[in-house]
Design an enzyme around this catalytic site. Structure first.
Site, short mmCIF file in Angstrom:
data_model
loop_
_atom_site.label_atom_id
_atom_site.label_comp_id
_atom_site.label_asym_id
_atom_site.label_seq_id
_atom_site.Cartn_x
_atom_site.Cartn_y
_atom_site.Cartn_z
N GLU A 174 1.25 -10.56 -16.95
CA GLU A 174 1.37 -9.52 -15.97
C GLU A 174 0.38 -8.54 -16.59
OE1 GLU A 174 4.81 -8.46 -12.96
OE2 GLU A 174 5.60 -8.66 -15.24
N GLU A 212 11.14 -14.60 -18.35
CA GLU A 212 10.74 -13.38 -18.12
C GLU A 212 9.68 -12.84 -19.06
OE1 GLU A 212 10.89 -9.07 -16.86
OE2 GLU A 212 11.18 -11.22 -16.12
N HIS A 256 8.46 -33.60 -23.05
CA HIS A 256 8.10 -34.27 -21.87
C HIS A 256 7.12 -33.65 -21.32
CE1 HIS A 256 12.22 -36.42 -21.86
NE2 HIS A 256 12.76 -34.87 -21.92
N CYS A 293 0.56 -1.22 -0.19
CA CYS A 293 0.11 -0.03 0.06
C CYS A 293 0.82 1.22 0.03
CB CYS A 293 -0.91 0.15 1.18
SG CYS A 293 -1.80 -1.56 1.55
N ASN A 340 0.36 -0.11 6.09
CA ASN A 340 1.12 -0.95 5.24
C ASN A 340 1.38 -2.14 6.01
OD1 ASN A 340 2.01 -2.02 2.88
ND2 ASN A 340 3.46 -0.73 2.63
N GLY A 341 1.25 -3.38 5.35
CA GLY A 341 2.04 -4.53 6.01
C GLY A 341 0.74 -5.46 6.36
N ARG A 363 2.18 2.06 -7.48
CA ARG A 363 2.51 0.98 -6.63
C ARG A 363 1.54 -0.25 -6.76
NH1 ARG A 363 6.25 2.37 -2.17
NH2 ARG A 363 5.05 0.74 -0.68
N LYS A 393 6.03 -11.25 -18.25
CA LYS A 393 5.50 -9.90 -18.86
C LYS A 393 4.11 -10.14 -19.43
CE LYS A 393 8.55 -7.42 -17.06
NZ LYS A 393 8.65 -8.43 -15.99
N TRP A 419 -3.97 -1.69 -1.02
CA TRP A 419 -3.70 -3.12 -1.79
C TRP A 419 -4.63 -4.22 -1.07
CZ3 TRP A 419 -1.49 -7.92 -1.91
CH2 TRP A 419 -1.33 -8.64 -3.34
N LYS A 421 3.64 -2.64 -7.01
CA LYS A 421 5.10 -2.67 -7.60
C LYS A 421 5.82 -3.14 -6.48
CE LYS A 421 8.31 -1.08 -10.06
NZ LYS A 421 8.77 -1.74 -11.37
#
Length: 609
Positions: free
Chosen positions: A489, A482, A505, A2, A98-99, A27, A486, A74, A604
């Site tokens: 996301e 990666e 496989h 947050c 926050n947390g 964020r 991306k 968030w 973020k």
């Protein structure tokens, strides 16, 4: 995850709070709110959705005050509702948090037994009532906060105000970032310096267990034992210009195109020195790095993939065994520690909670040879590490990391070459070759950026799809990972990545003409193997989208689309091939109409478990 901002001043702080929350939007969040003290009353406005919606409500209600706090949330405990949005209030006490509080159920039961009524599903409301309970015992706000946080288990950054004490703002930190901004006749708090750059560049970073009392004219910090303590004042070098879009449509686009400069800035020290020197990583780096027997890399998300790439370099070039582990897994297993291993932590923000806790765990096992690669000076992880390498990427606003990833790669390569030299495995000719490769890397990245029109054309093939597969081999396998990350996301297309040799496989069962297959296929020693894997895809009707380079001996054909980087850049090829997969994800997201910079459900700076 947050965002927090607070201010106390002789002027109206509501515009400061709202602008600060807008600066924190990158964020990631799902609701926003502010609380102010006015005429010894708490006034609060909260809204789900964007800060702009909350701002409109605050302006409509005529909010003005000289003391206030703000928050972007968030969601962790409880859904995305106005009742769960911050700030939370308990009988004239307002706070933002926050947390995550791990013992919130226990505290909630205790507080309900004391007569407190809960209006939300959050762990944060527990803190508000707990602080108020200590105020009823006769404590002032500072001591009530200090007493309350000693009853909490978990992570928190707190900003607290009270209608009965309109001349001060109380802050507390454990596990989540929080800083104080110093002004003239006014002071501020924030979870990120970007939130208060409009007002000041002078900041104090709170340490673990700190609390602070902030008035218009003074700041007093107390350590974990509640004794007064001095914390260093820093001058932030983050510029407001770096937080503006300029000519770009999105921050992700801006940051992709900033990579030549970010890489040049990151390697400036080694290029200027003309040699790979241990001193690049700290004054005592030669002693720390001497005689190491292995490397352990701890990271999360994109940084984890940077570490996976570095493993290939470290083992092949430096001749050291290297393991790479997701930090959130490392911290919860029984580790066989070796004090002669170098512990490397990777974090863009320097505040990633899982990585920070993994570092603490490693140190508790006697592993004191620690090195942080980070983009944010004076953040928590570098401060806890013996050696530090800053990536100098500049502020990264887009949630999907781009320039932070490529600068981590070049920092890790520089470290690899340095370790090889210390171990007598890098002769003068090879050192000159690597330095020359680094020197030309920004230009090569710019050449890769010039492929954007071709990649934009590809995005139309991907936009209607719901699944994609990425393949790579050797050092380019992490780049496939990666690329898949991306794409998922920011476009919300389900994407997976595999070492190309694993195709037969199991993953080959997924291949149809409805699933595009992206292949990283530079002209290296594994190219012929990759070509065979591509044939396996084509034989099942799969459509291939291949990123290669000029020296590879194959071209486009039916069902095979090819984009070539200008030339193969040797050992640094993973950096170059990162650029196309970033651009592909960006343009596919544009084609699908998603929120590129603020993808759903993501944040973020990940400061919770």
């Amino acid at each position: 995850m947050c965002g927090i901002v607070g201010a106390i001043a002789d002027r109206d702080v509501v515009p400061v709070l709202i602008e600060g929350l807008k600066r924190l939007e990158y964020r990631g969040y799902d609701s926003a709110g502010i609380a102010v003290i006015n005429d010894q009353e708490v006034r609060r406005v909260r809204r789900t959705g964007r800060v702009a919606e909350m701002e409109g409500a605050a302006l409509a209600e005529g909010f003005q005050a000289q003391l206030g706090i703000g928050h972007t949330r968030w969601a962790t405990h409880g859904g995305v509702t106005e009742a769960n949005a911050h700030p939370h209030v308990s009988a004239g006490v307002a706070l933002v948090h926050n947390g995550i509080i791990e013992n919130h159920d226990e505290q909630r039961e205790k507080l309900i037994a004391m007569g407190y009524v809960f209006e939300s599903q959050t762990d944060t409301e527990v803190i508000a009532h707990l602080i108020h309970s200590h105020l009823t015992e006769g404590k002032d706000l500072l001591h009530a906060v200090q007493a309350a946080v000693h009853e909490l288990h978990g992570a928190y950054a707190l900003a607290v105000v009270s209608r009965k004490e309109p001349g001060r703002l109380i802050a507390a930190r454990m596990g989540c970032p929080l800083l104080i901004g110093l002004g003239e006749g006014e002071n501020f708090i924030a979870s990120d310096v970007s939130a208060i750059l409009q007002a000041t560049r002078k900041v104090i970073f709170l340490e673990e267990g700190d609390t602070a009392e902030i008035t218009r004219d003074s700041v007093t910090v107390f350590g974990p034992d509640n004794a007064r303590i001095e914390r260093e004042v820093h001058l932030s070098d983050v510029s407001l210009a770096s937080l503006e879009l300029g000519p770009y449509s999105h921050f992700m686009q801006k940051e992709i195109h900033e990579q030549p400069r970010a890489i040049a800035d990151t390697i400036e020290g080694v290029i200027d020195a003309g040699t790979f020197s241990a001193e690049l990583f700290g004054d005592d780096a030669a002693d720390v790095l001497a005689g190491i027997e292995g490397v352990q890399i701890l990271a999360c998300g994109t940084s984890y993939y940077a570490g996976m790439t570095a493993r290939y370099w470290i083992e092949a070039i430096a001749g050291l065994p290297c393991s790479v582990e997701i930090a959130s897994e490392y911290r919860y297993r029984d580790v066989v520690a070796n004090p002669k291993h170098l512990i490397i932590t990777l974090s863009q923000s320097g505040e990633t909670l899982d990585t920070m806790e993994a570092l603490k765990y490693a140190k508790s096992l006697g592993q004191e040879r620690t090195l942080s690669i980070c983009n944010v000076p004076e953040s928590a992880i570098p401060r806890a590490s013996r050696l530090v390498c800053y990536t100098r990427a500049g502020a990264e606003i887009g949630v999907a990391s781009t320039k932070a990833f490529t600068t981590q790669l070049v920092a890790l390569f520089t470290l690899t070459a340095t370790l090889a030299k210390l171990r007598g495995r890098l002769d003068e000719a090879r050192e000159a070759e690597y330095l020359d490769a680094l020197r030309h890397l920004p230009g090569s990245v710019q050449h890769a950026l010039n492929l954007e029109p071709q990649i934009t054309a590809w995005s139309e093939h991907f936009a209607p799809k719901e699944h994609a597969l990425f393949l790579g081999r050797g050092v380019h396998y992490p780049i496939a990972l990666e690329g898949a990350l991306k794409l998922k996301e920011i476009s919300y297309i389900h994407a997976e990545a595999y070492p190309a040799g694993e195709l037969k496989h199991g993953p080959l069962a997924l291949v149809t003409d409805a699933m595009p297959v992206v292949v990283i296929a530079p002209n290296d020693s594994l190219l012929e193997k990759v070509k065979s894997n591509m044939q396996e895809v084509r034989a099942r009707g799969g459509e291939l989208f291949v990123f290669t380079d000029e020296e590879s001996q194959f071209g486009p054909s039916e069902g095979v689309h090819v984009i070539r980087a200008p030339r193969h850049v040797g050992v640094l090829s993973p950096v170059i091939h990162t650029i196309p997969v970033q651009l592909l994800a960006y343009h596919v997201a544009l084609a699908r109409g998603t929120d590129v910079d603020k993808p759903r459900n993501l944040a973020k700076s990940v400061t919770v478990e």
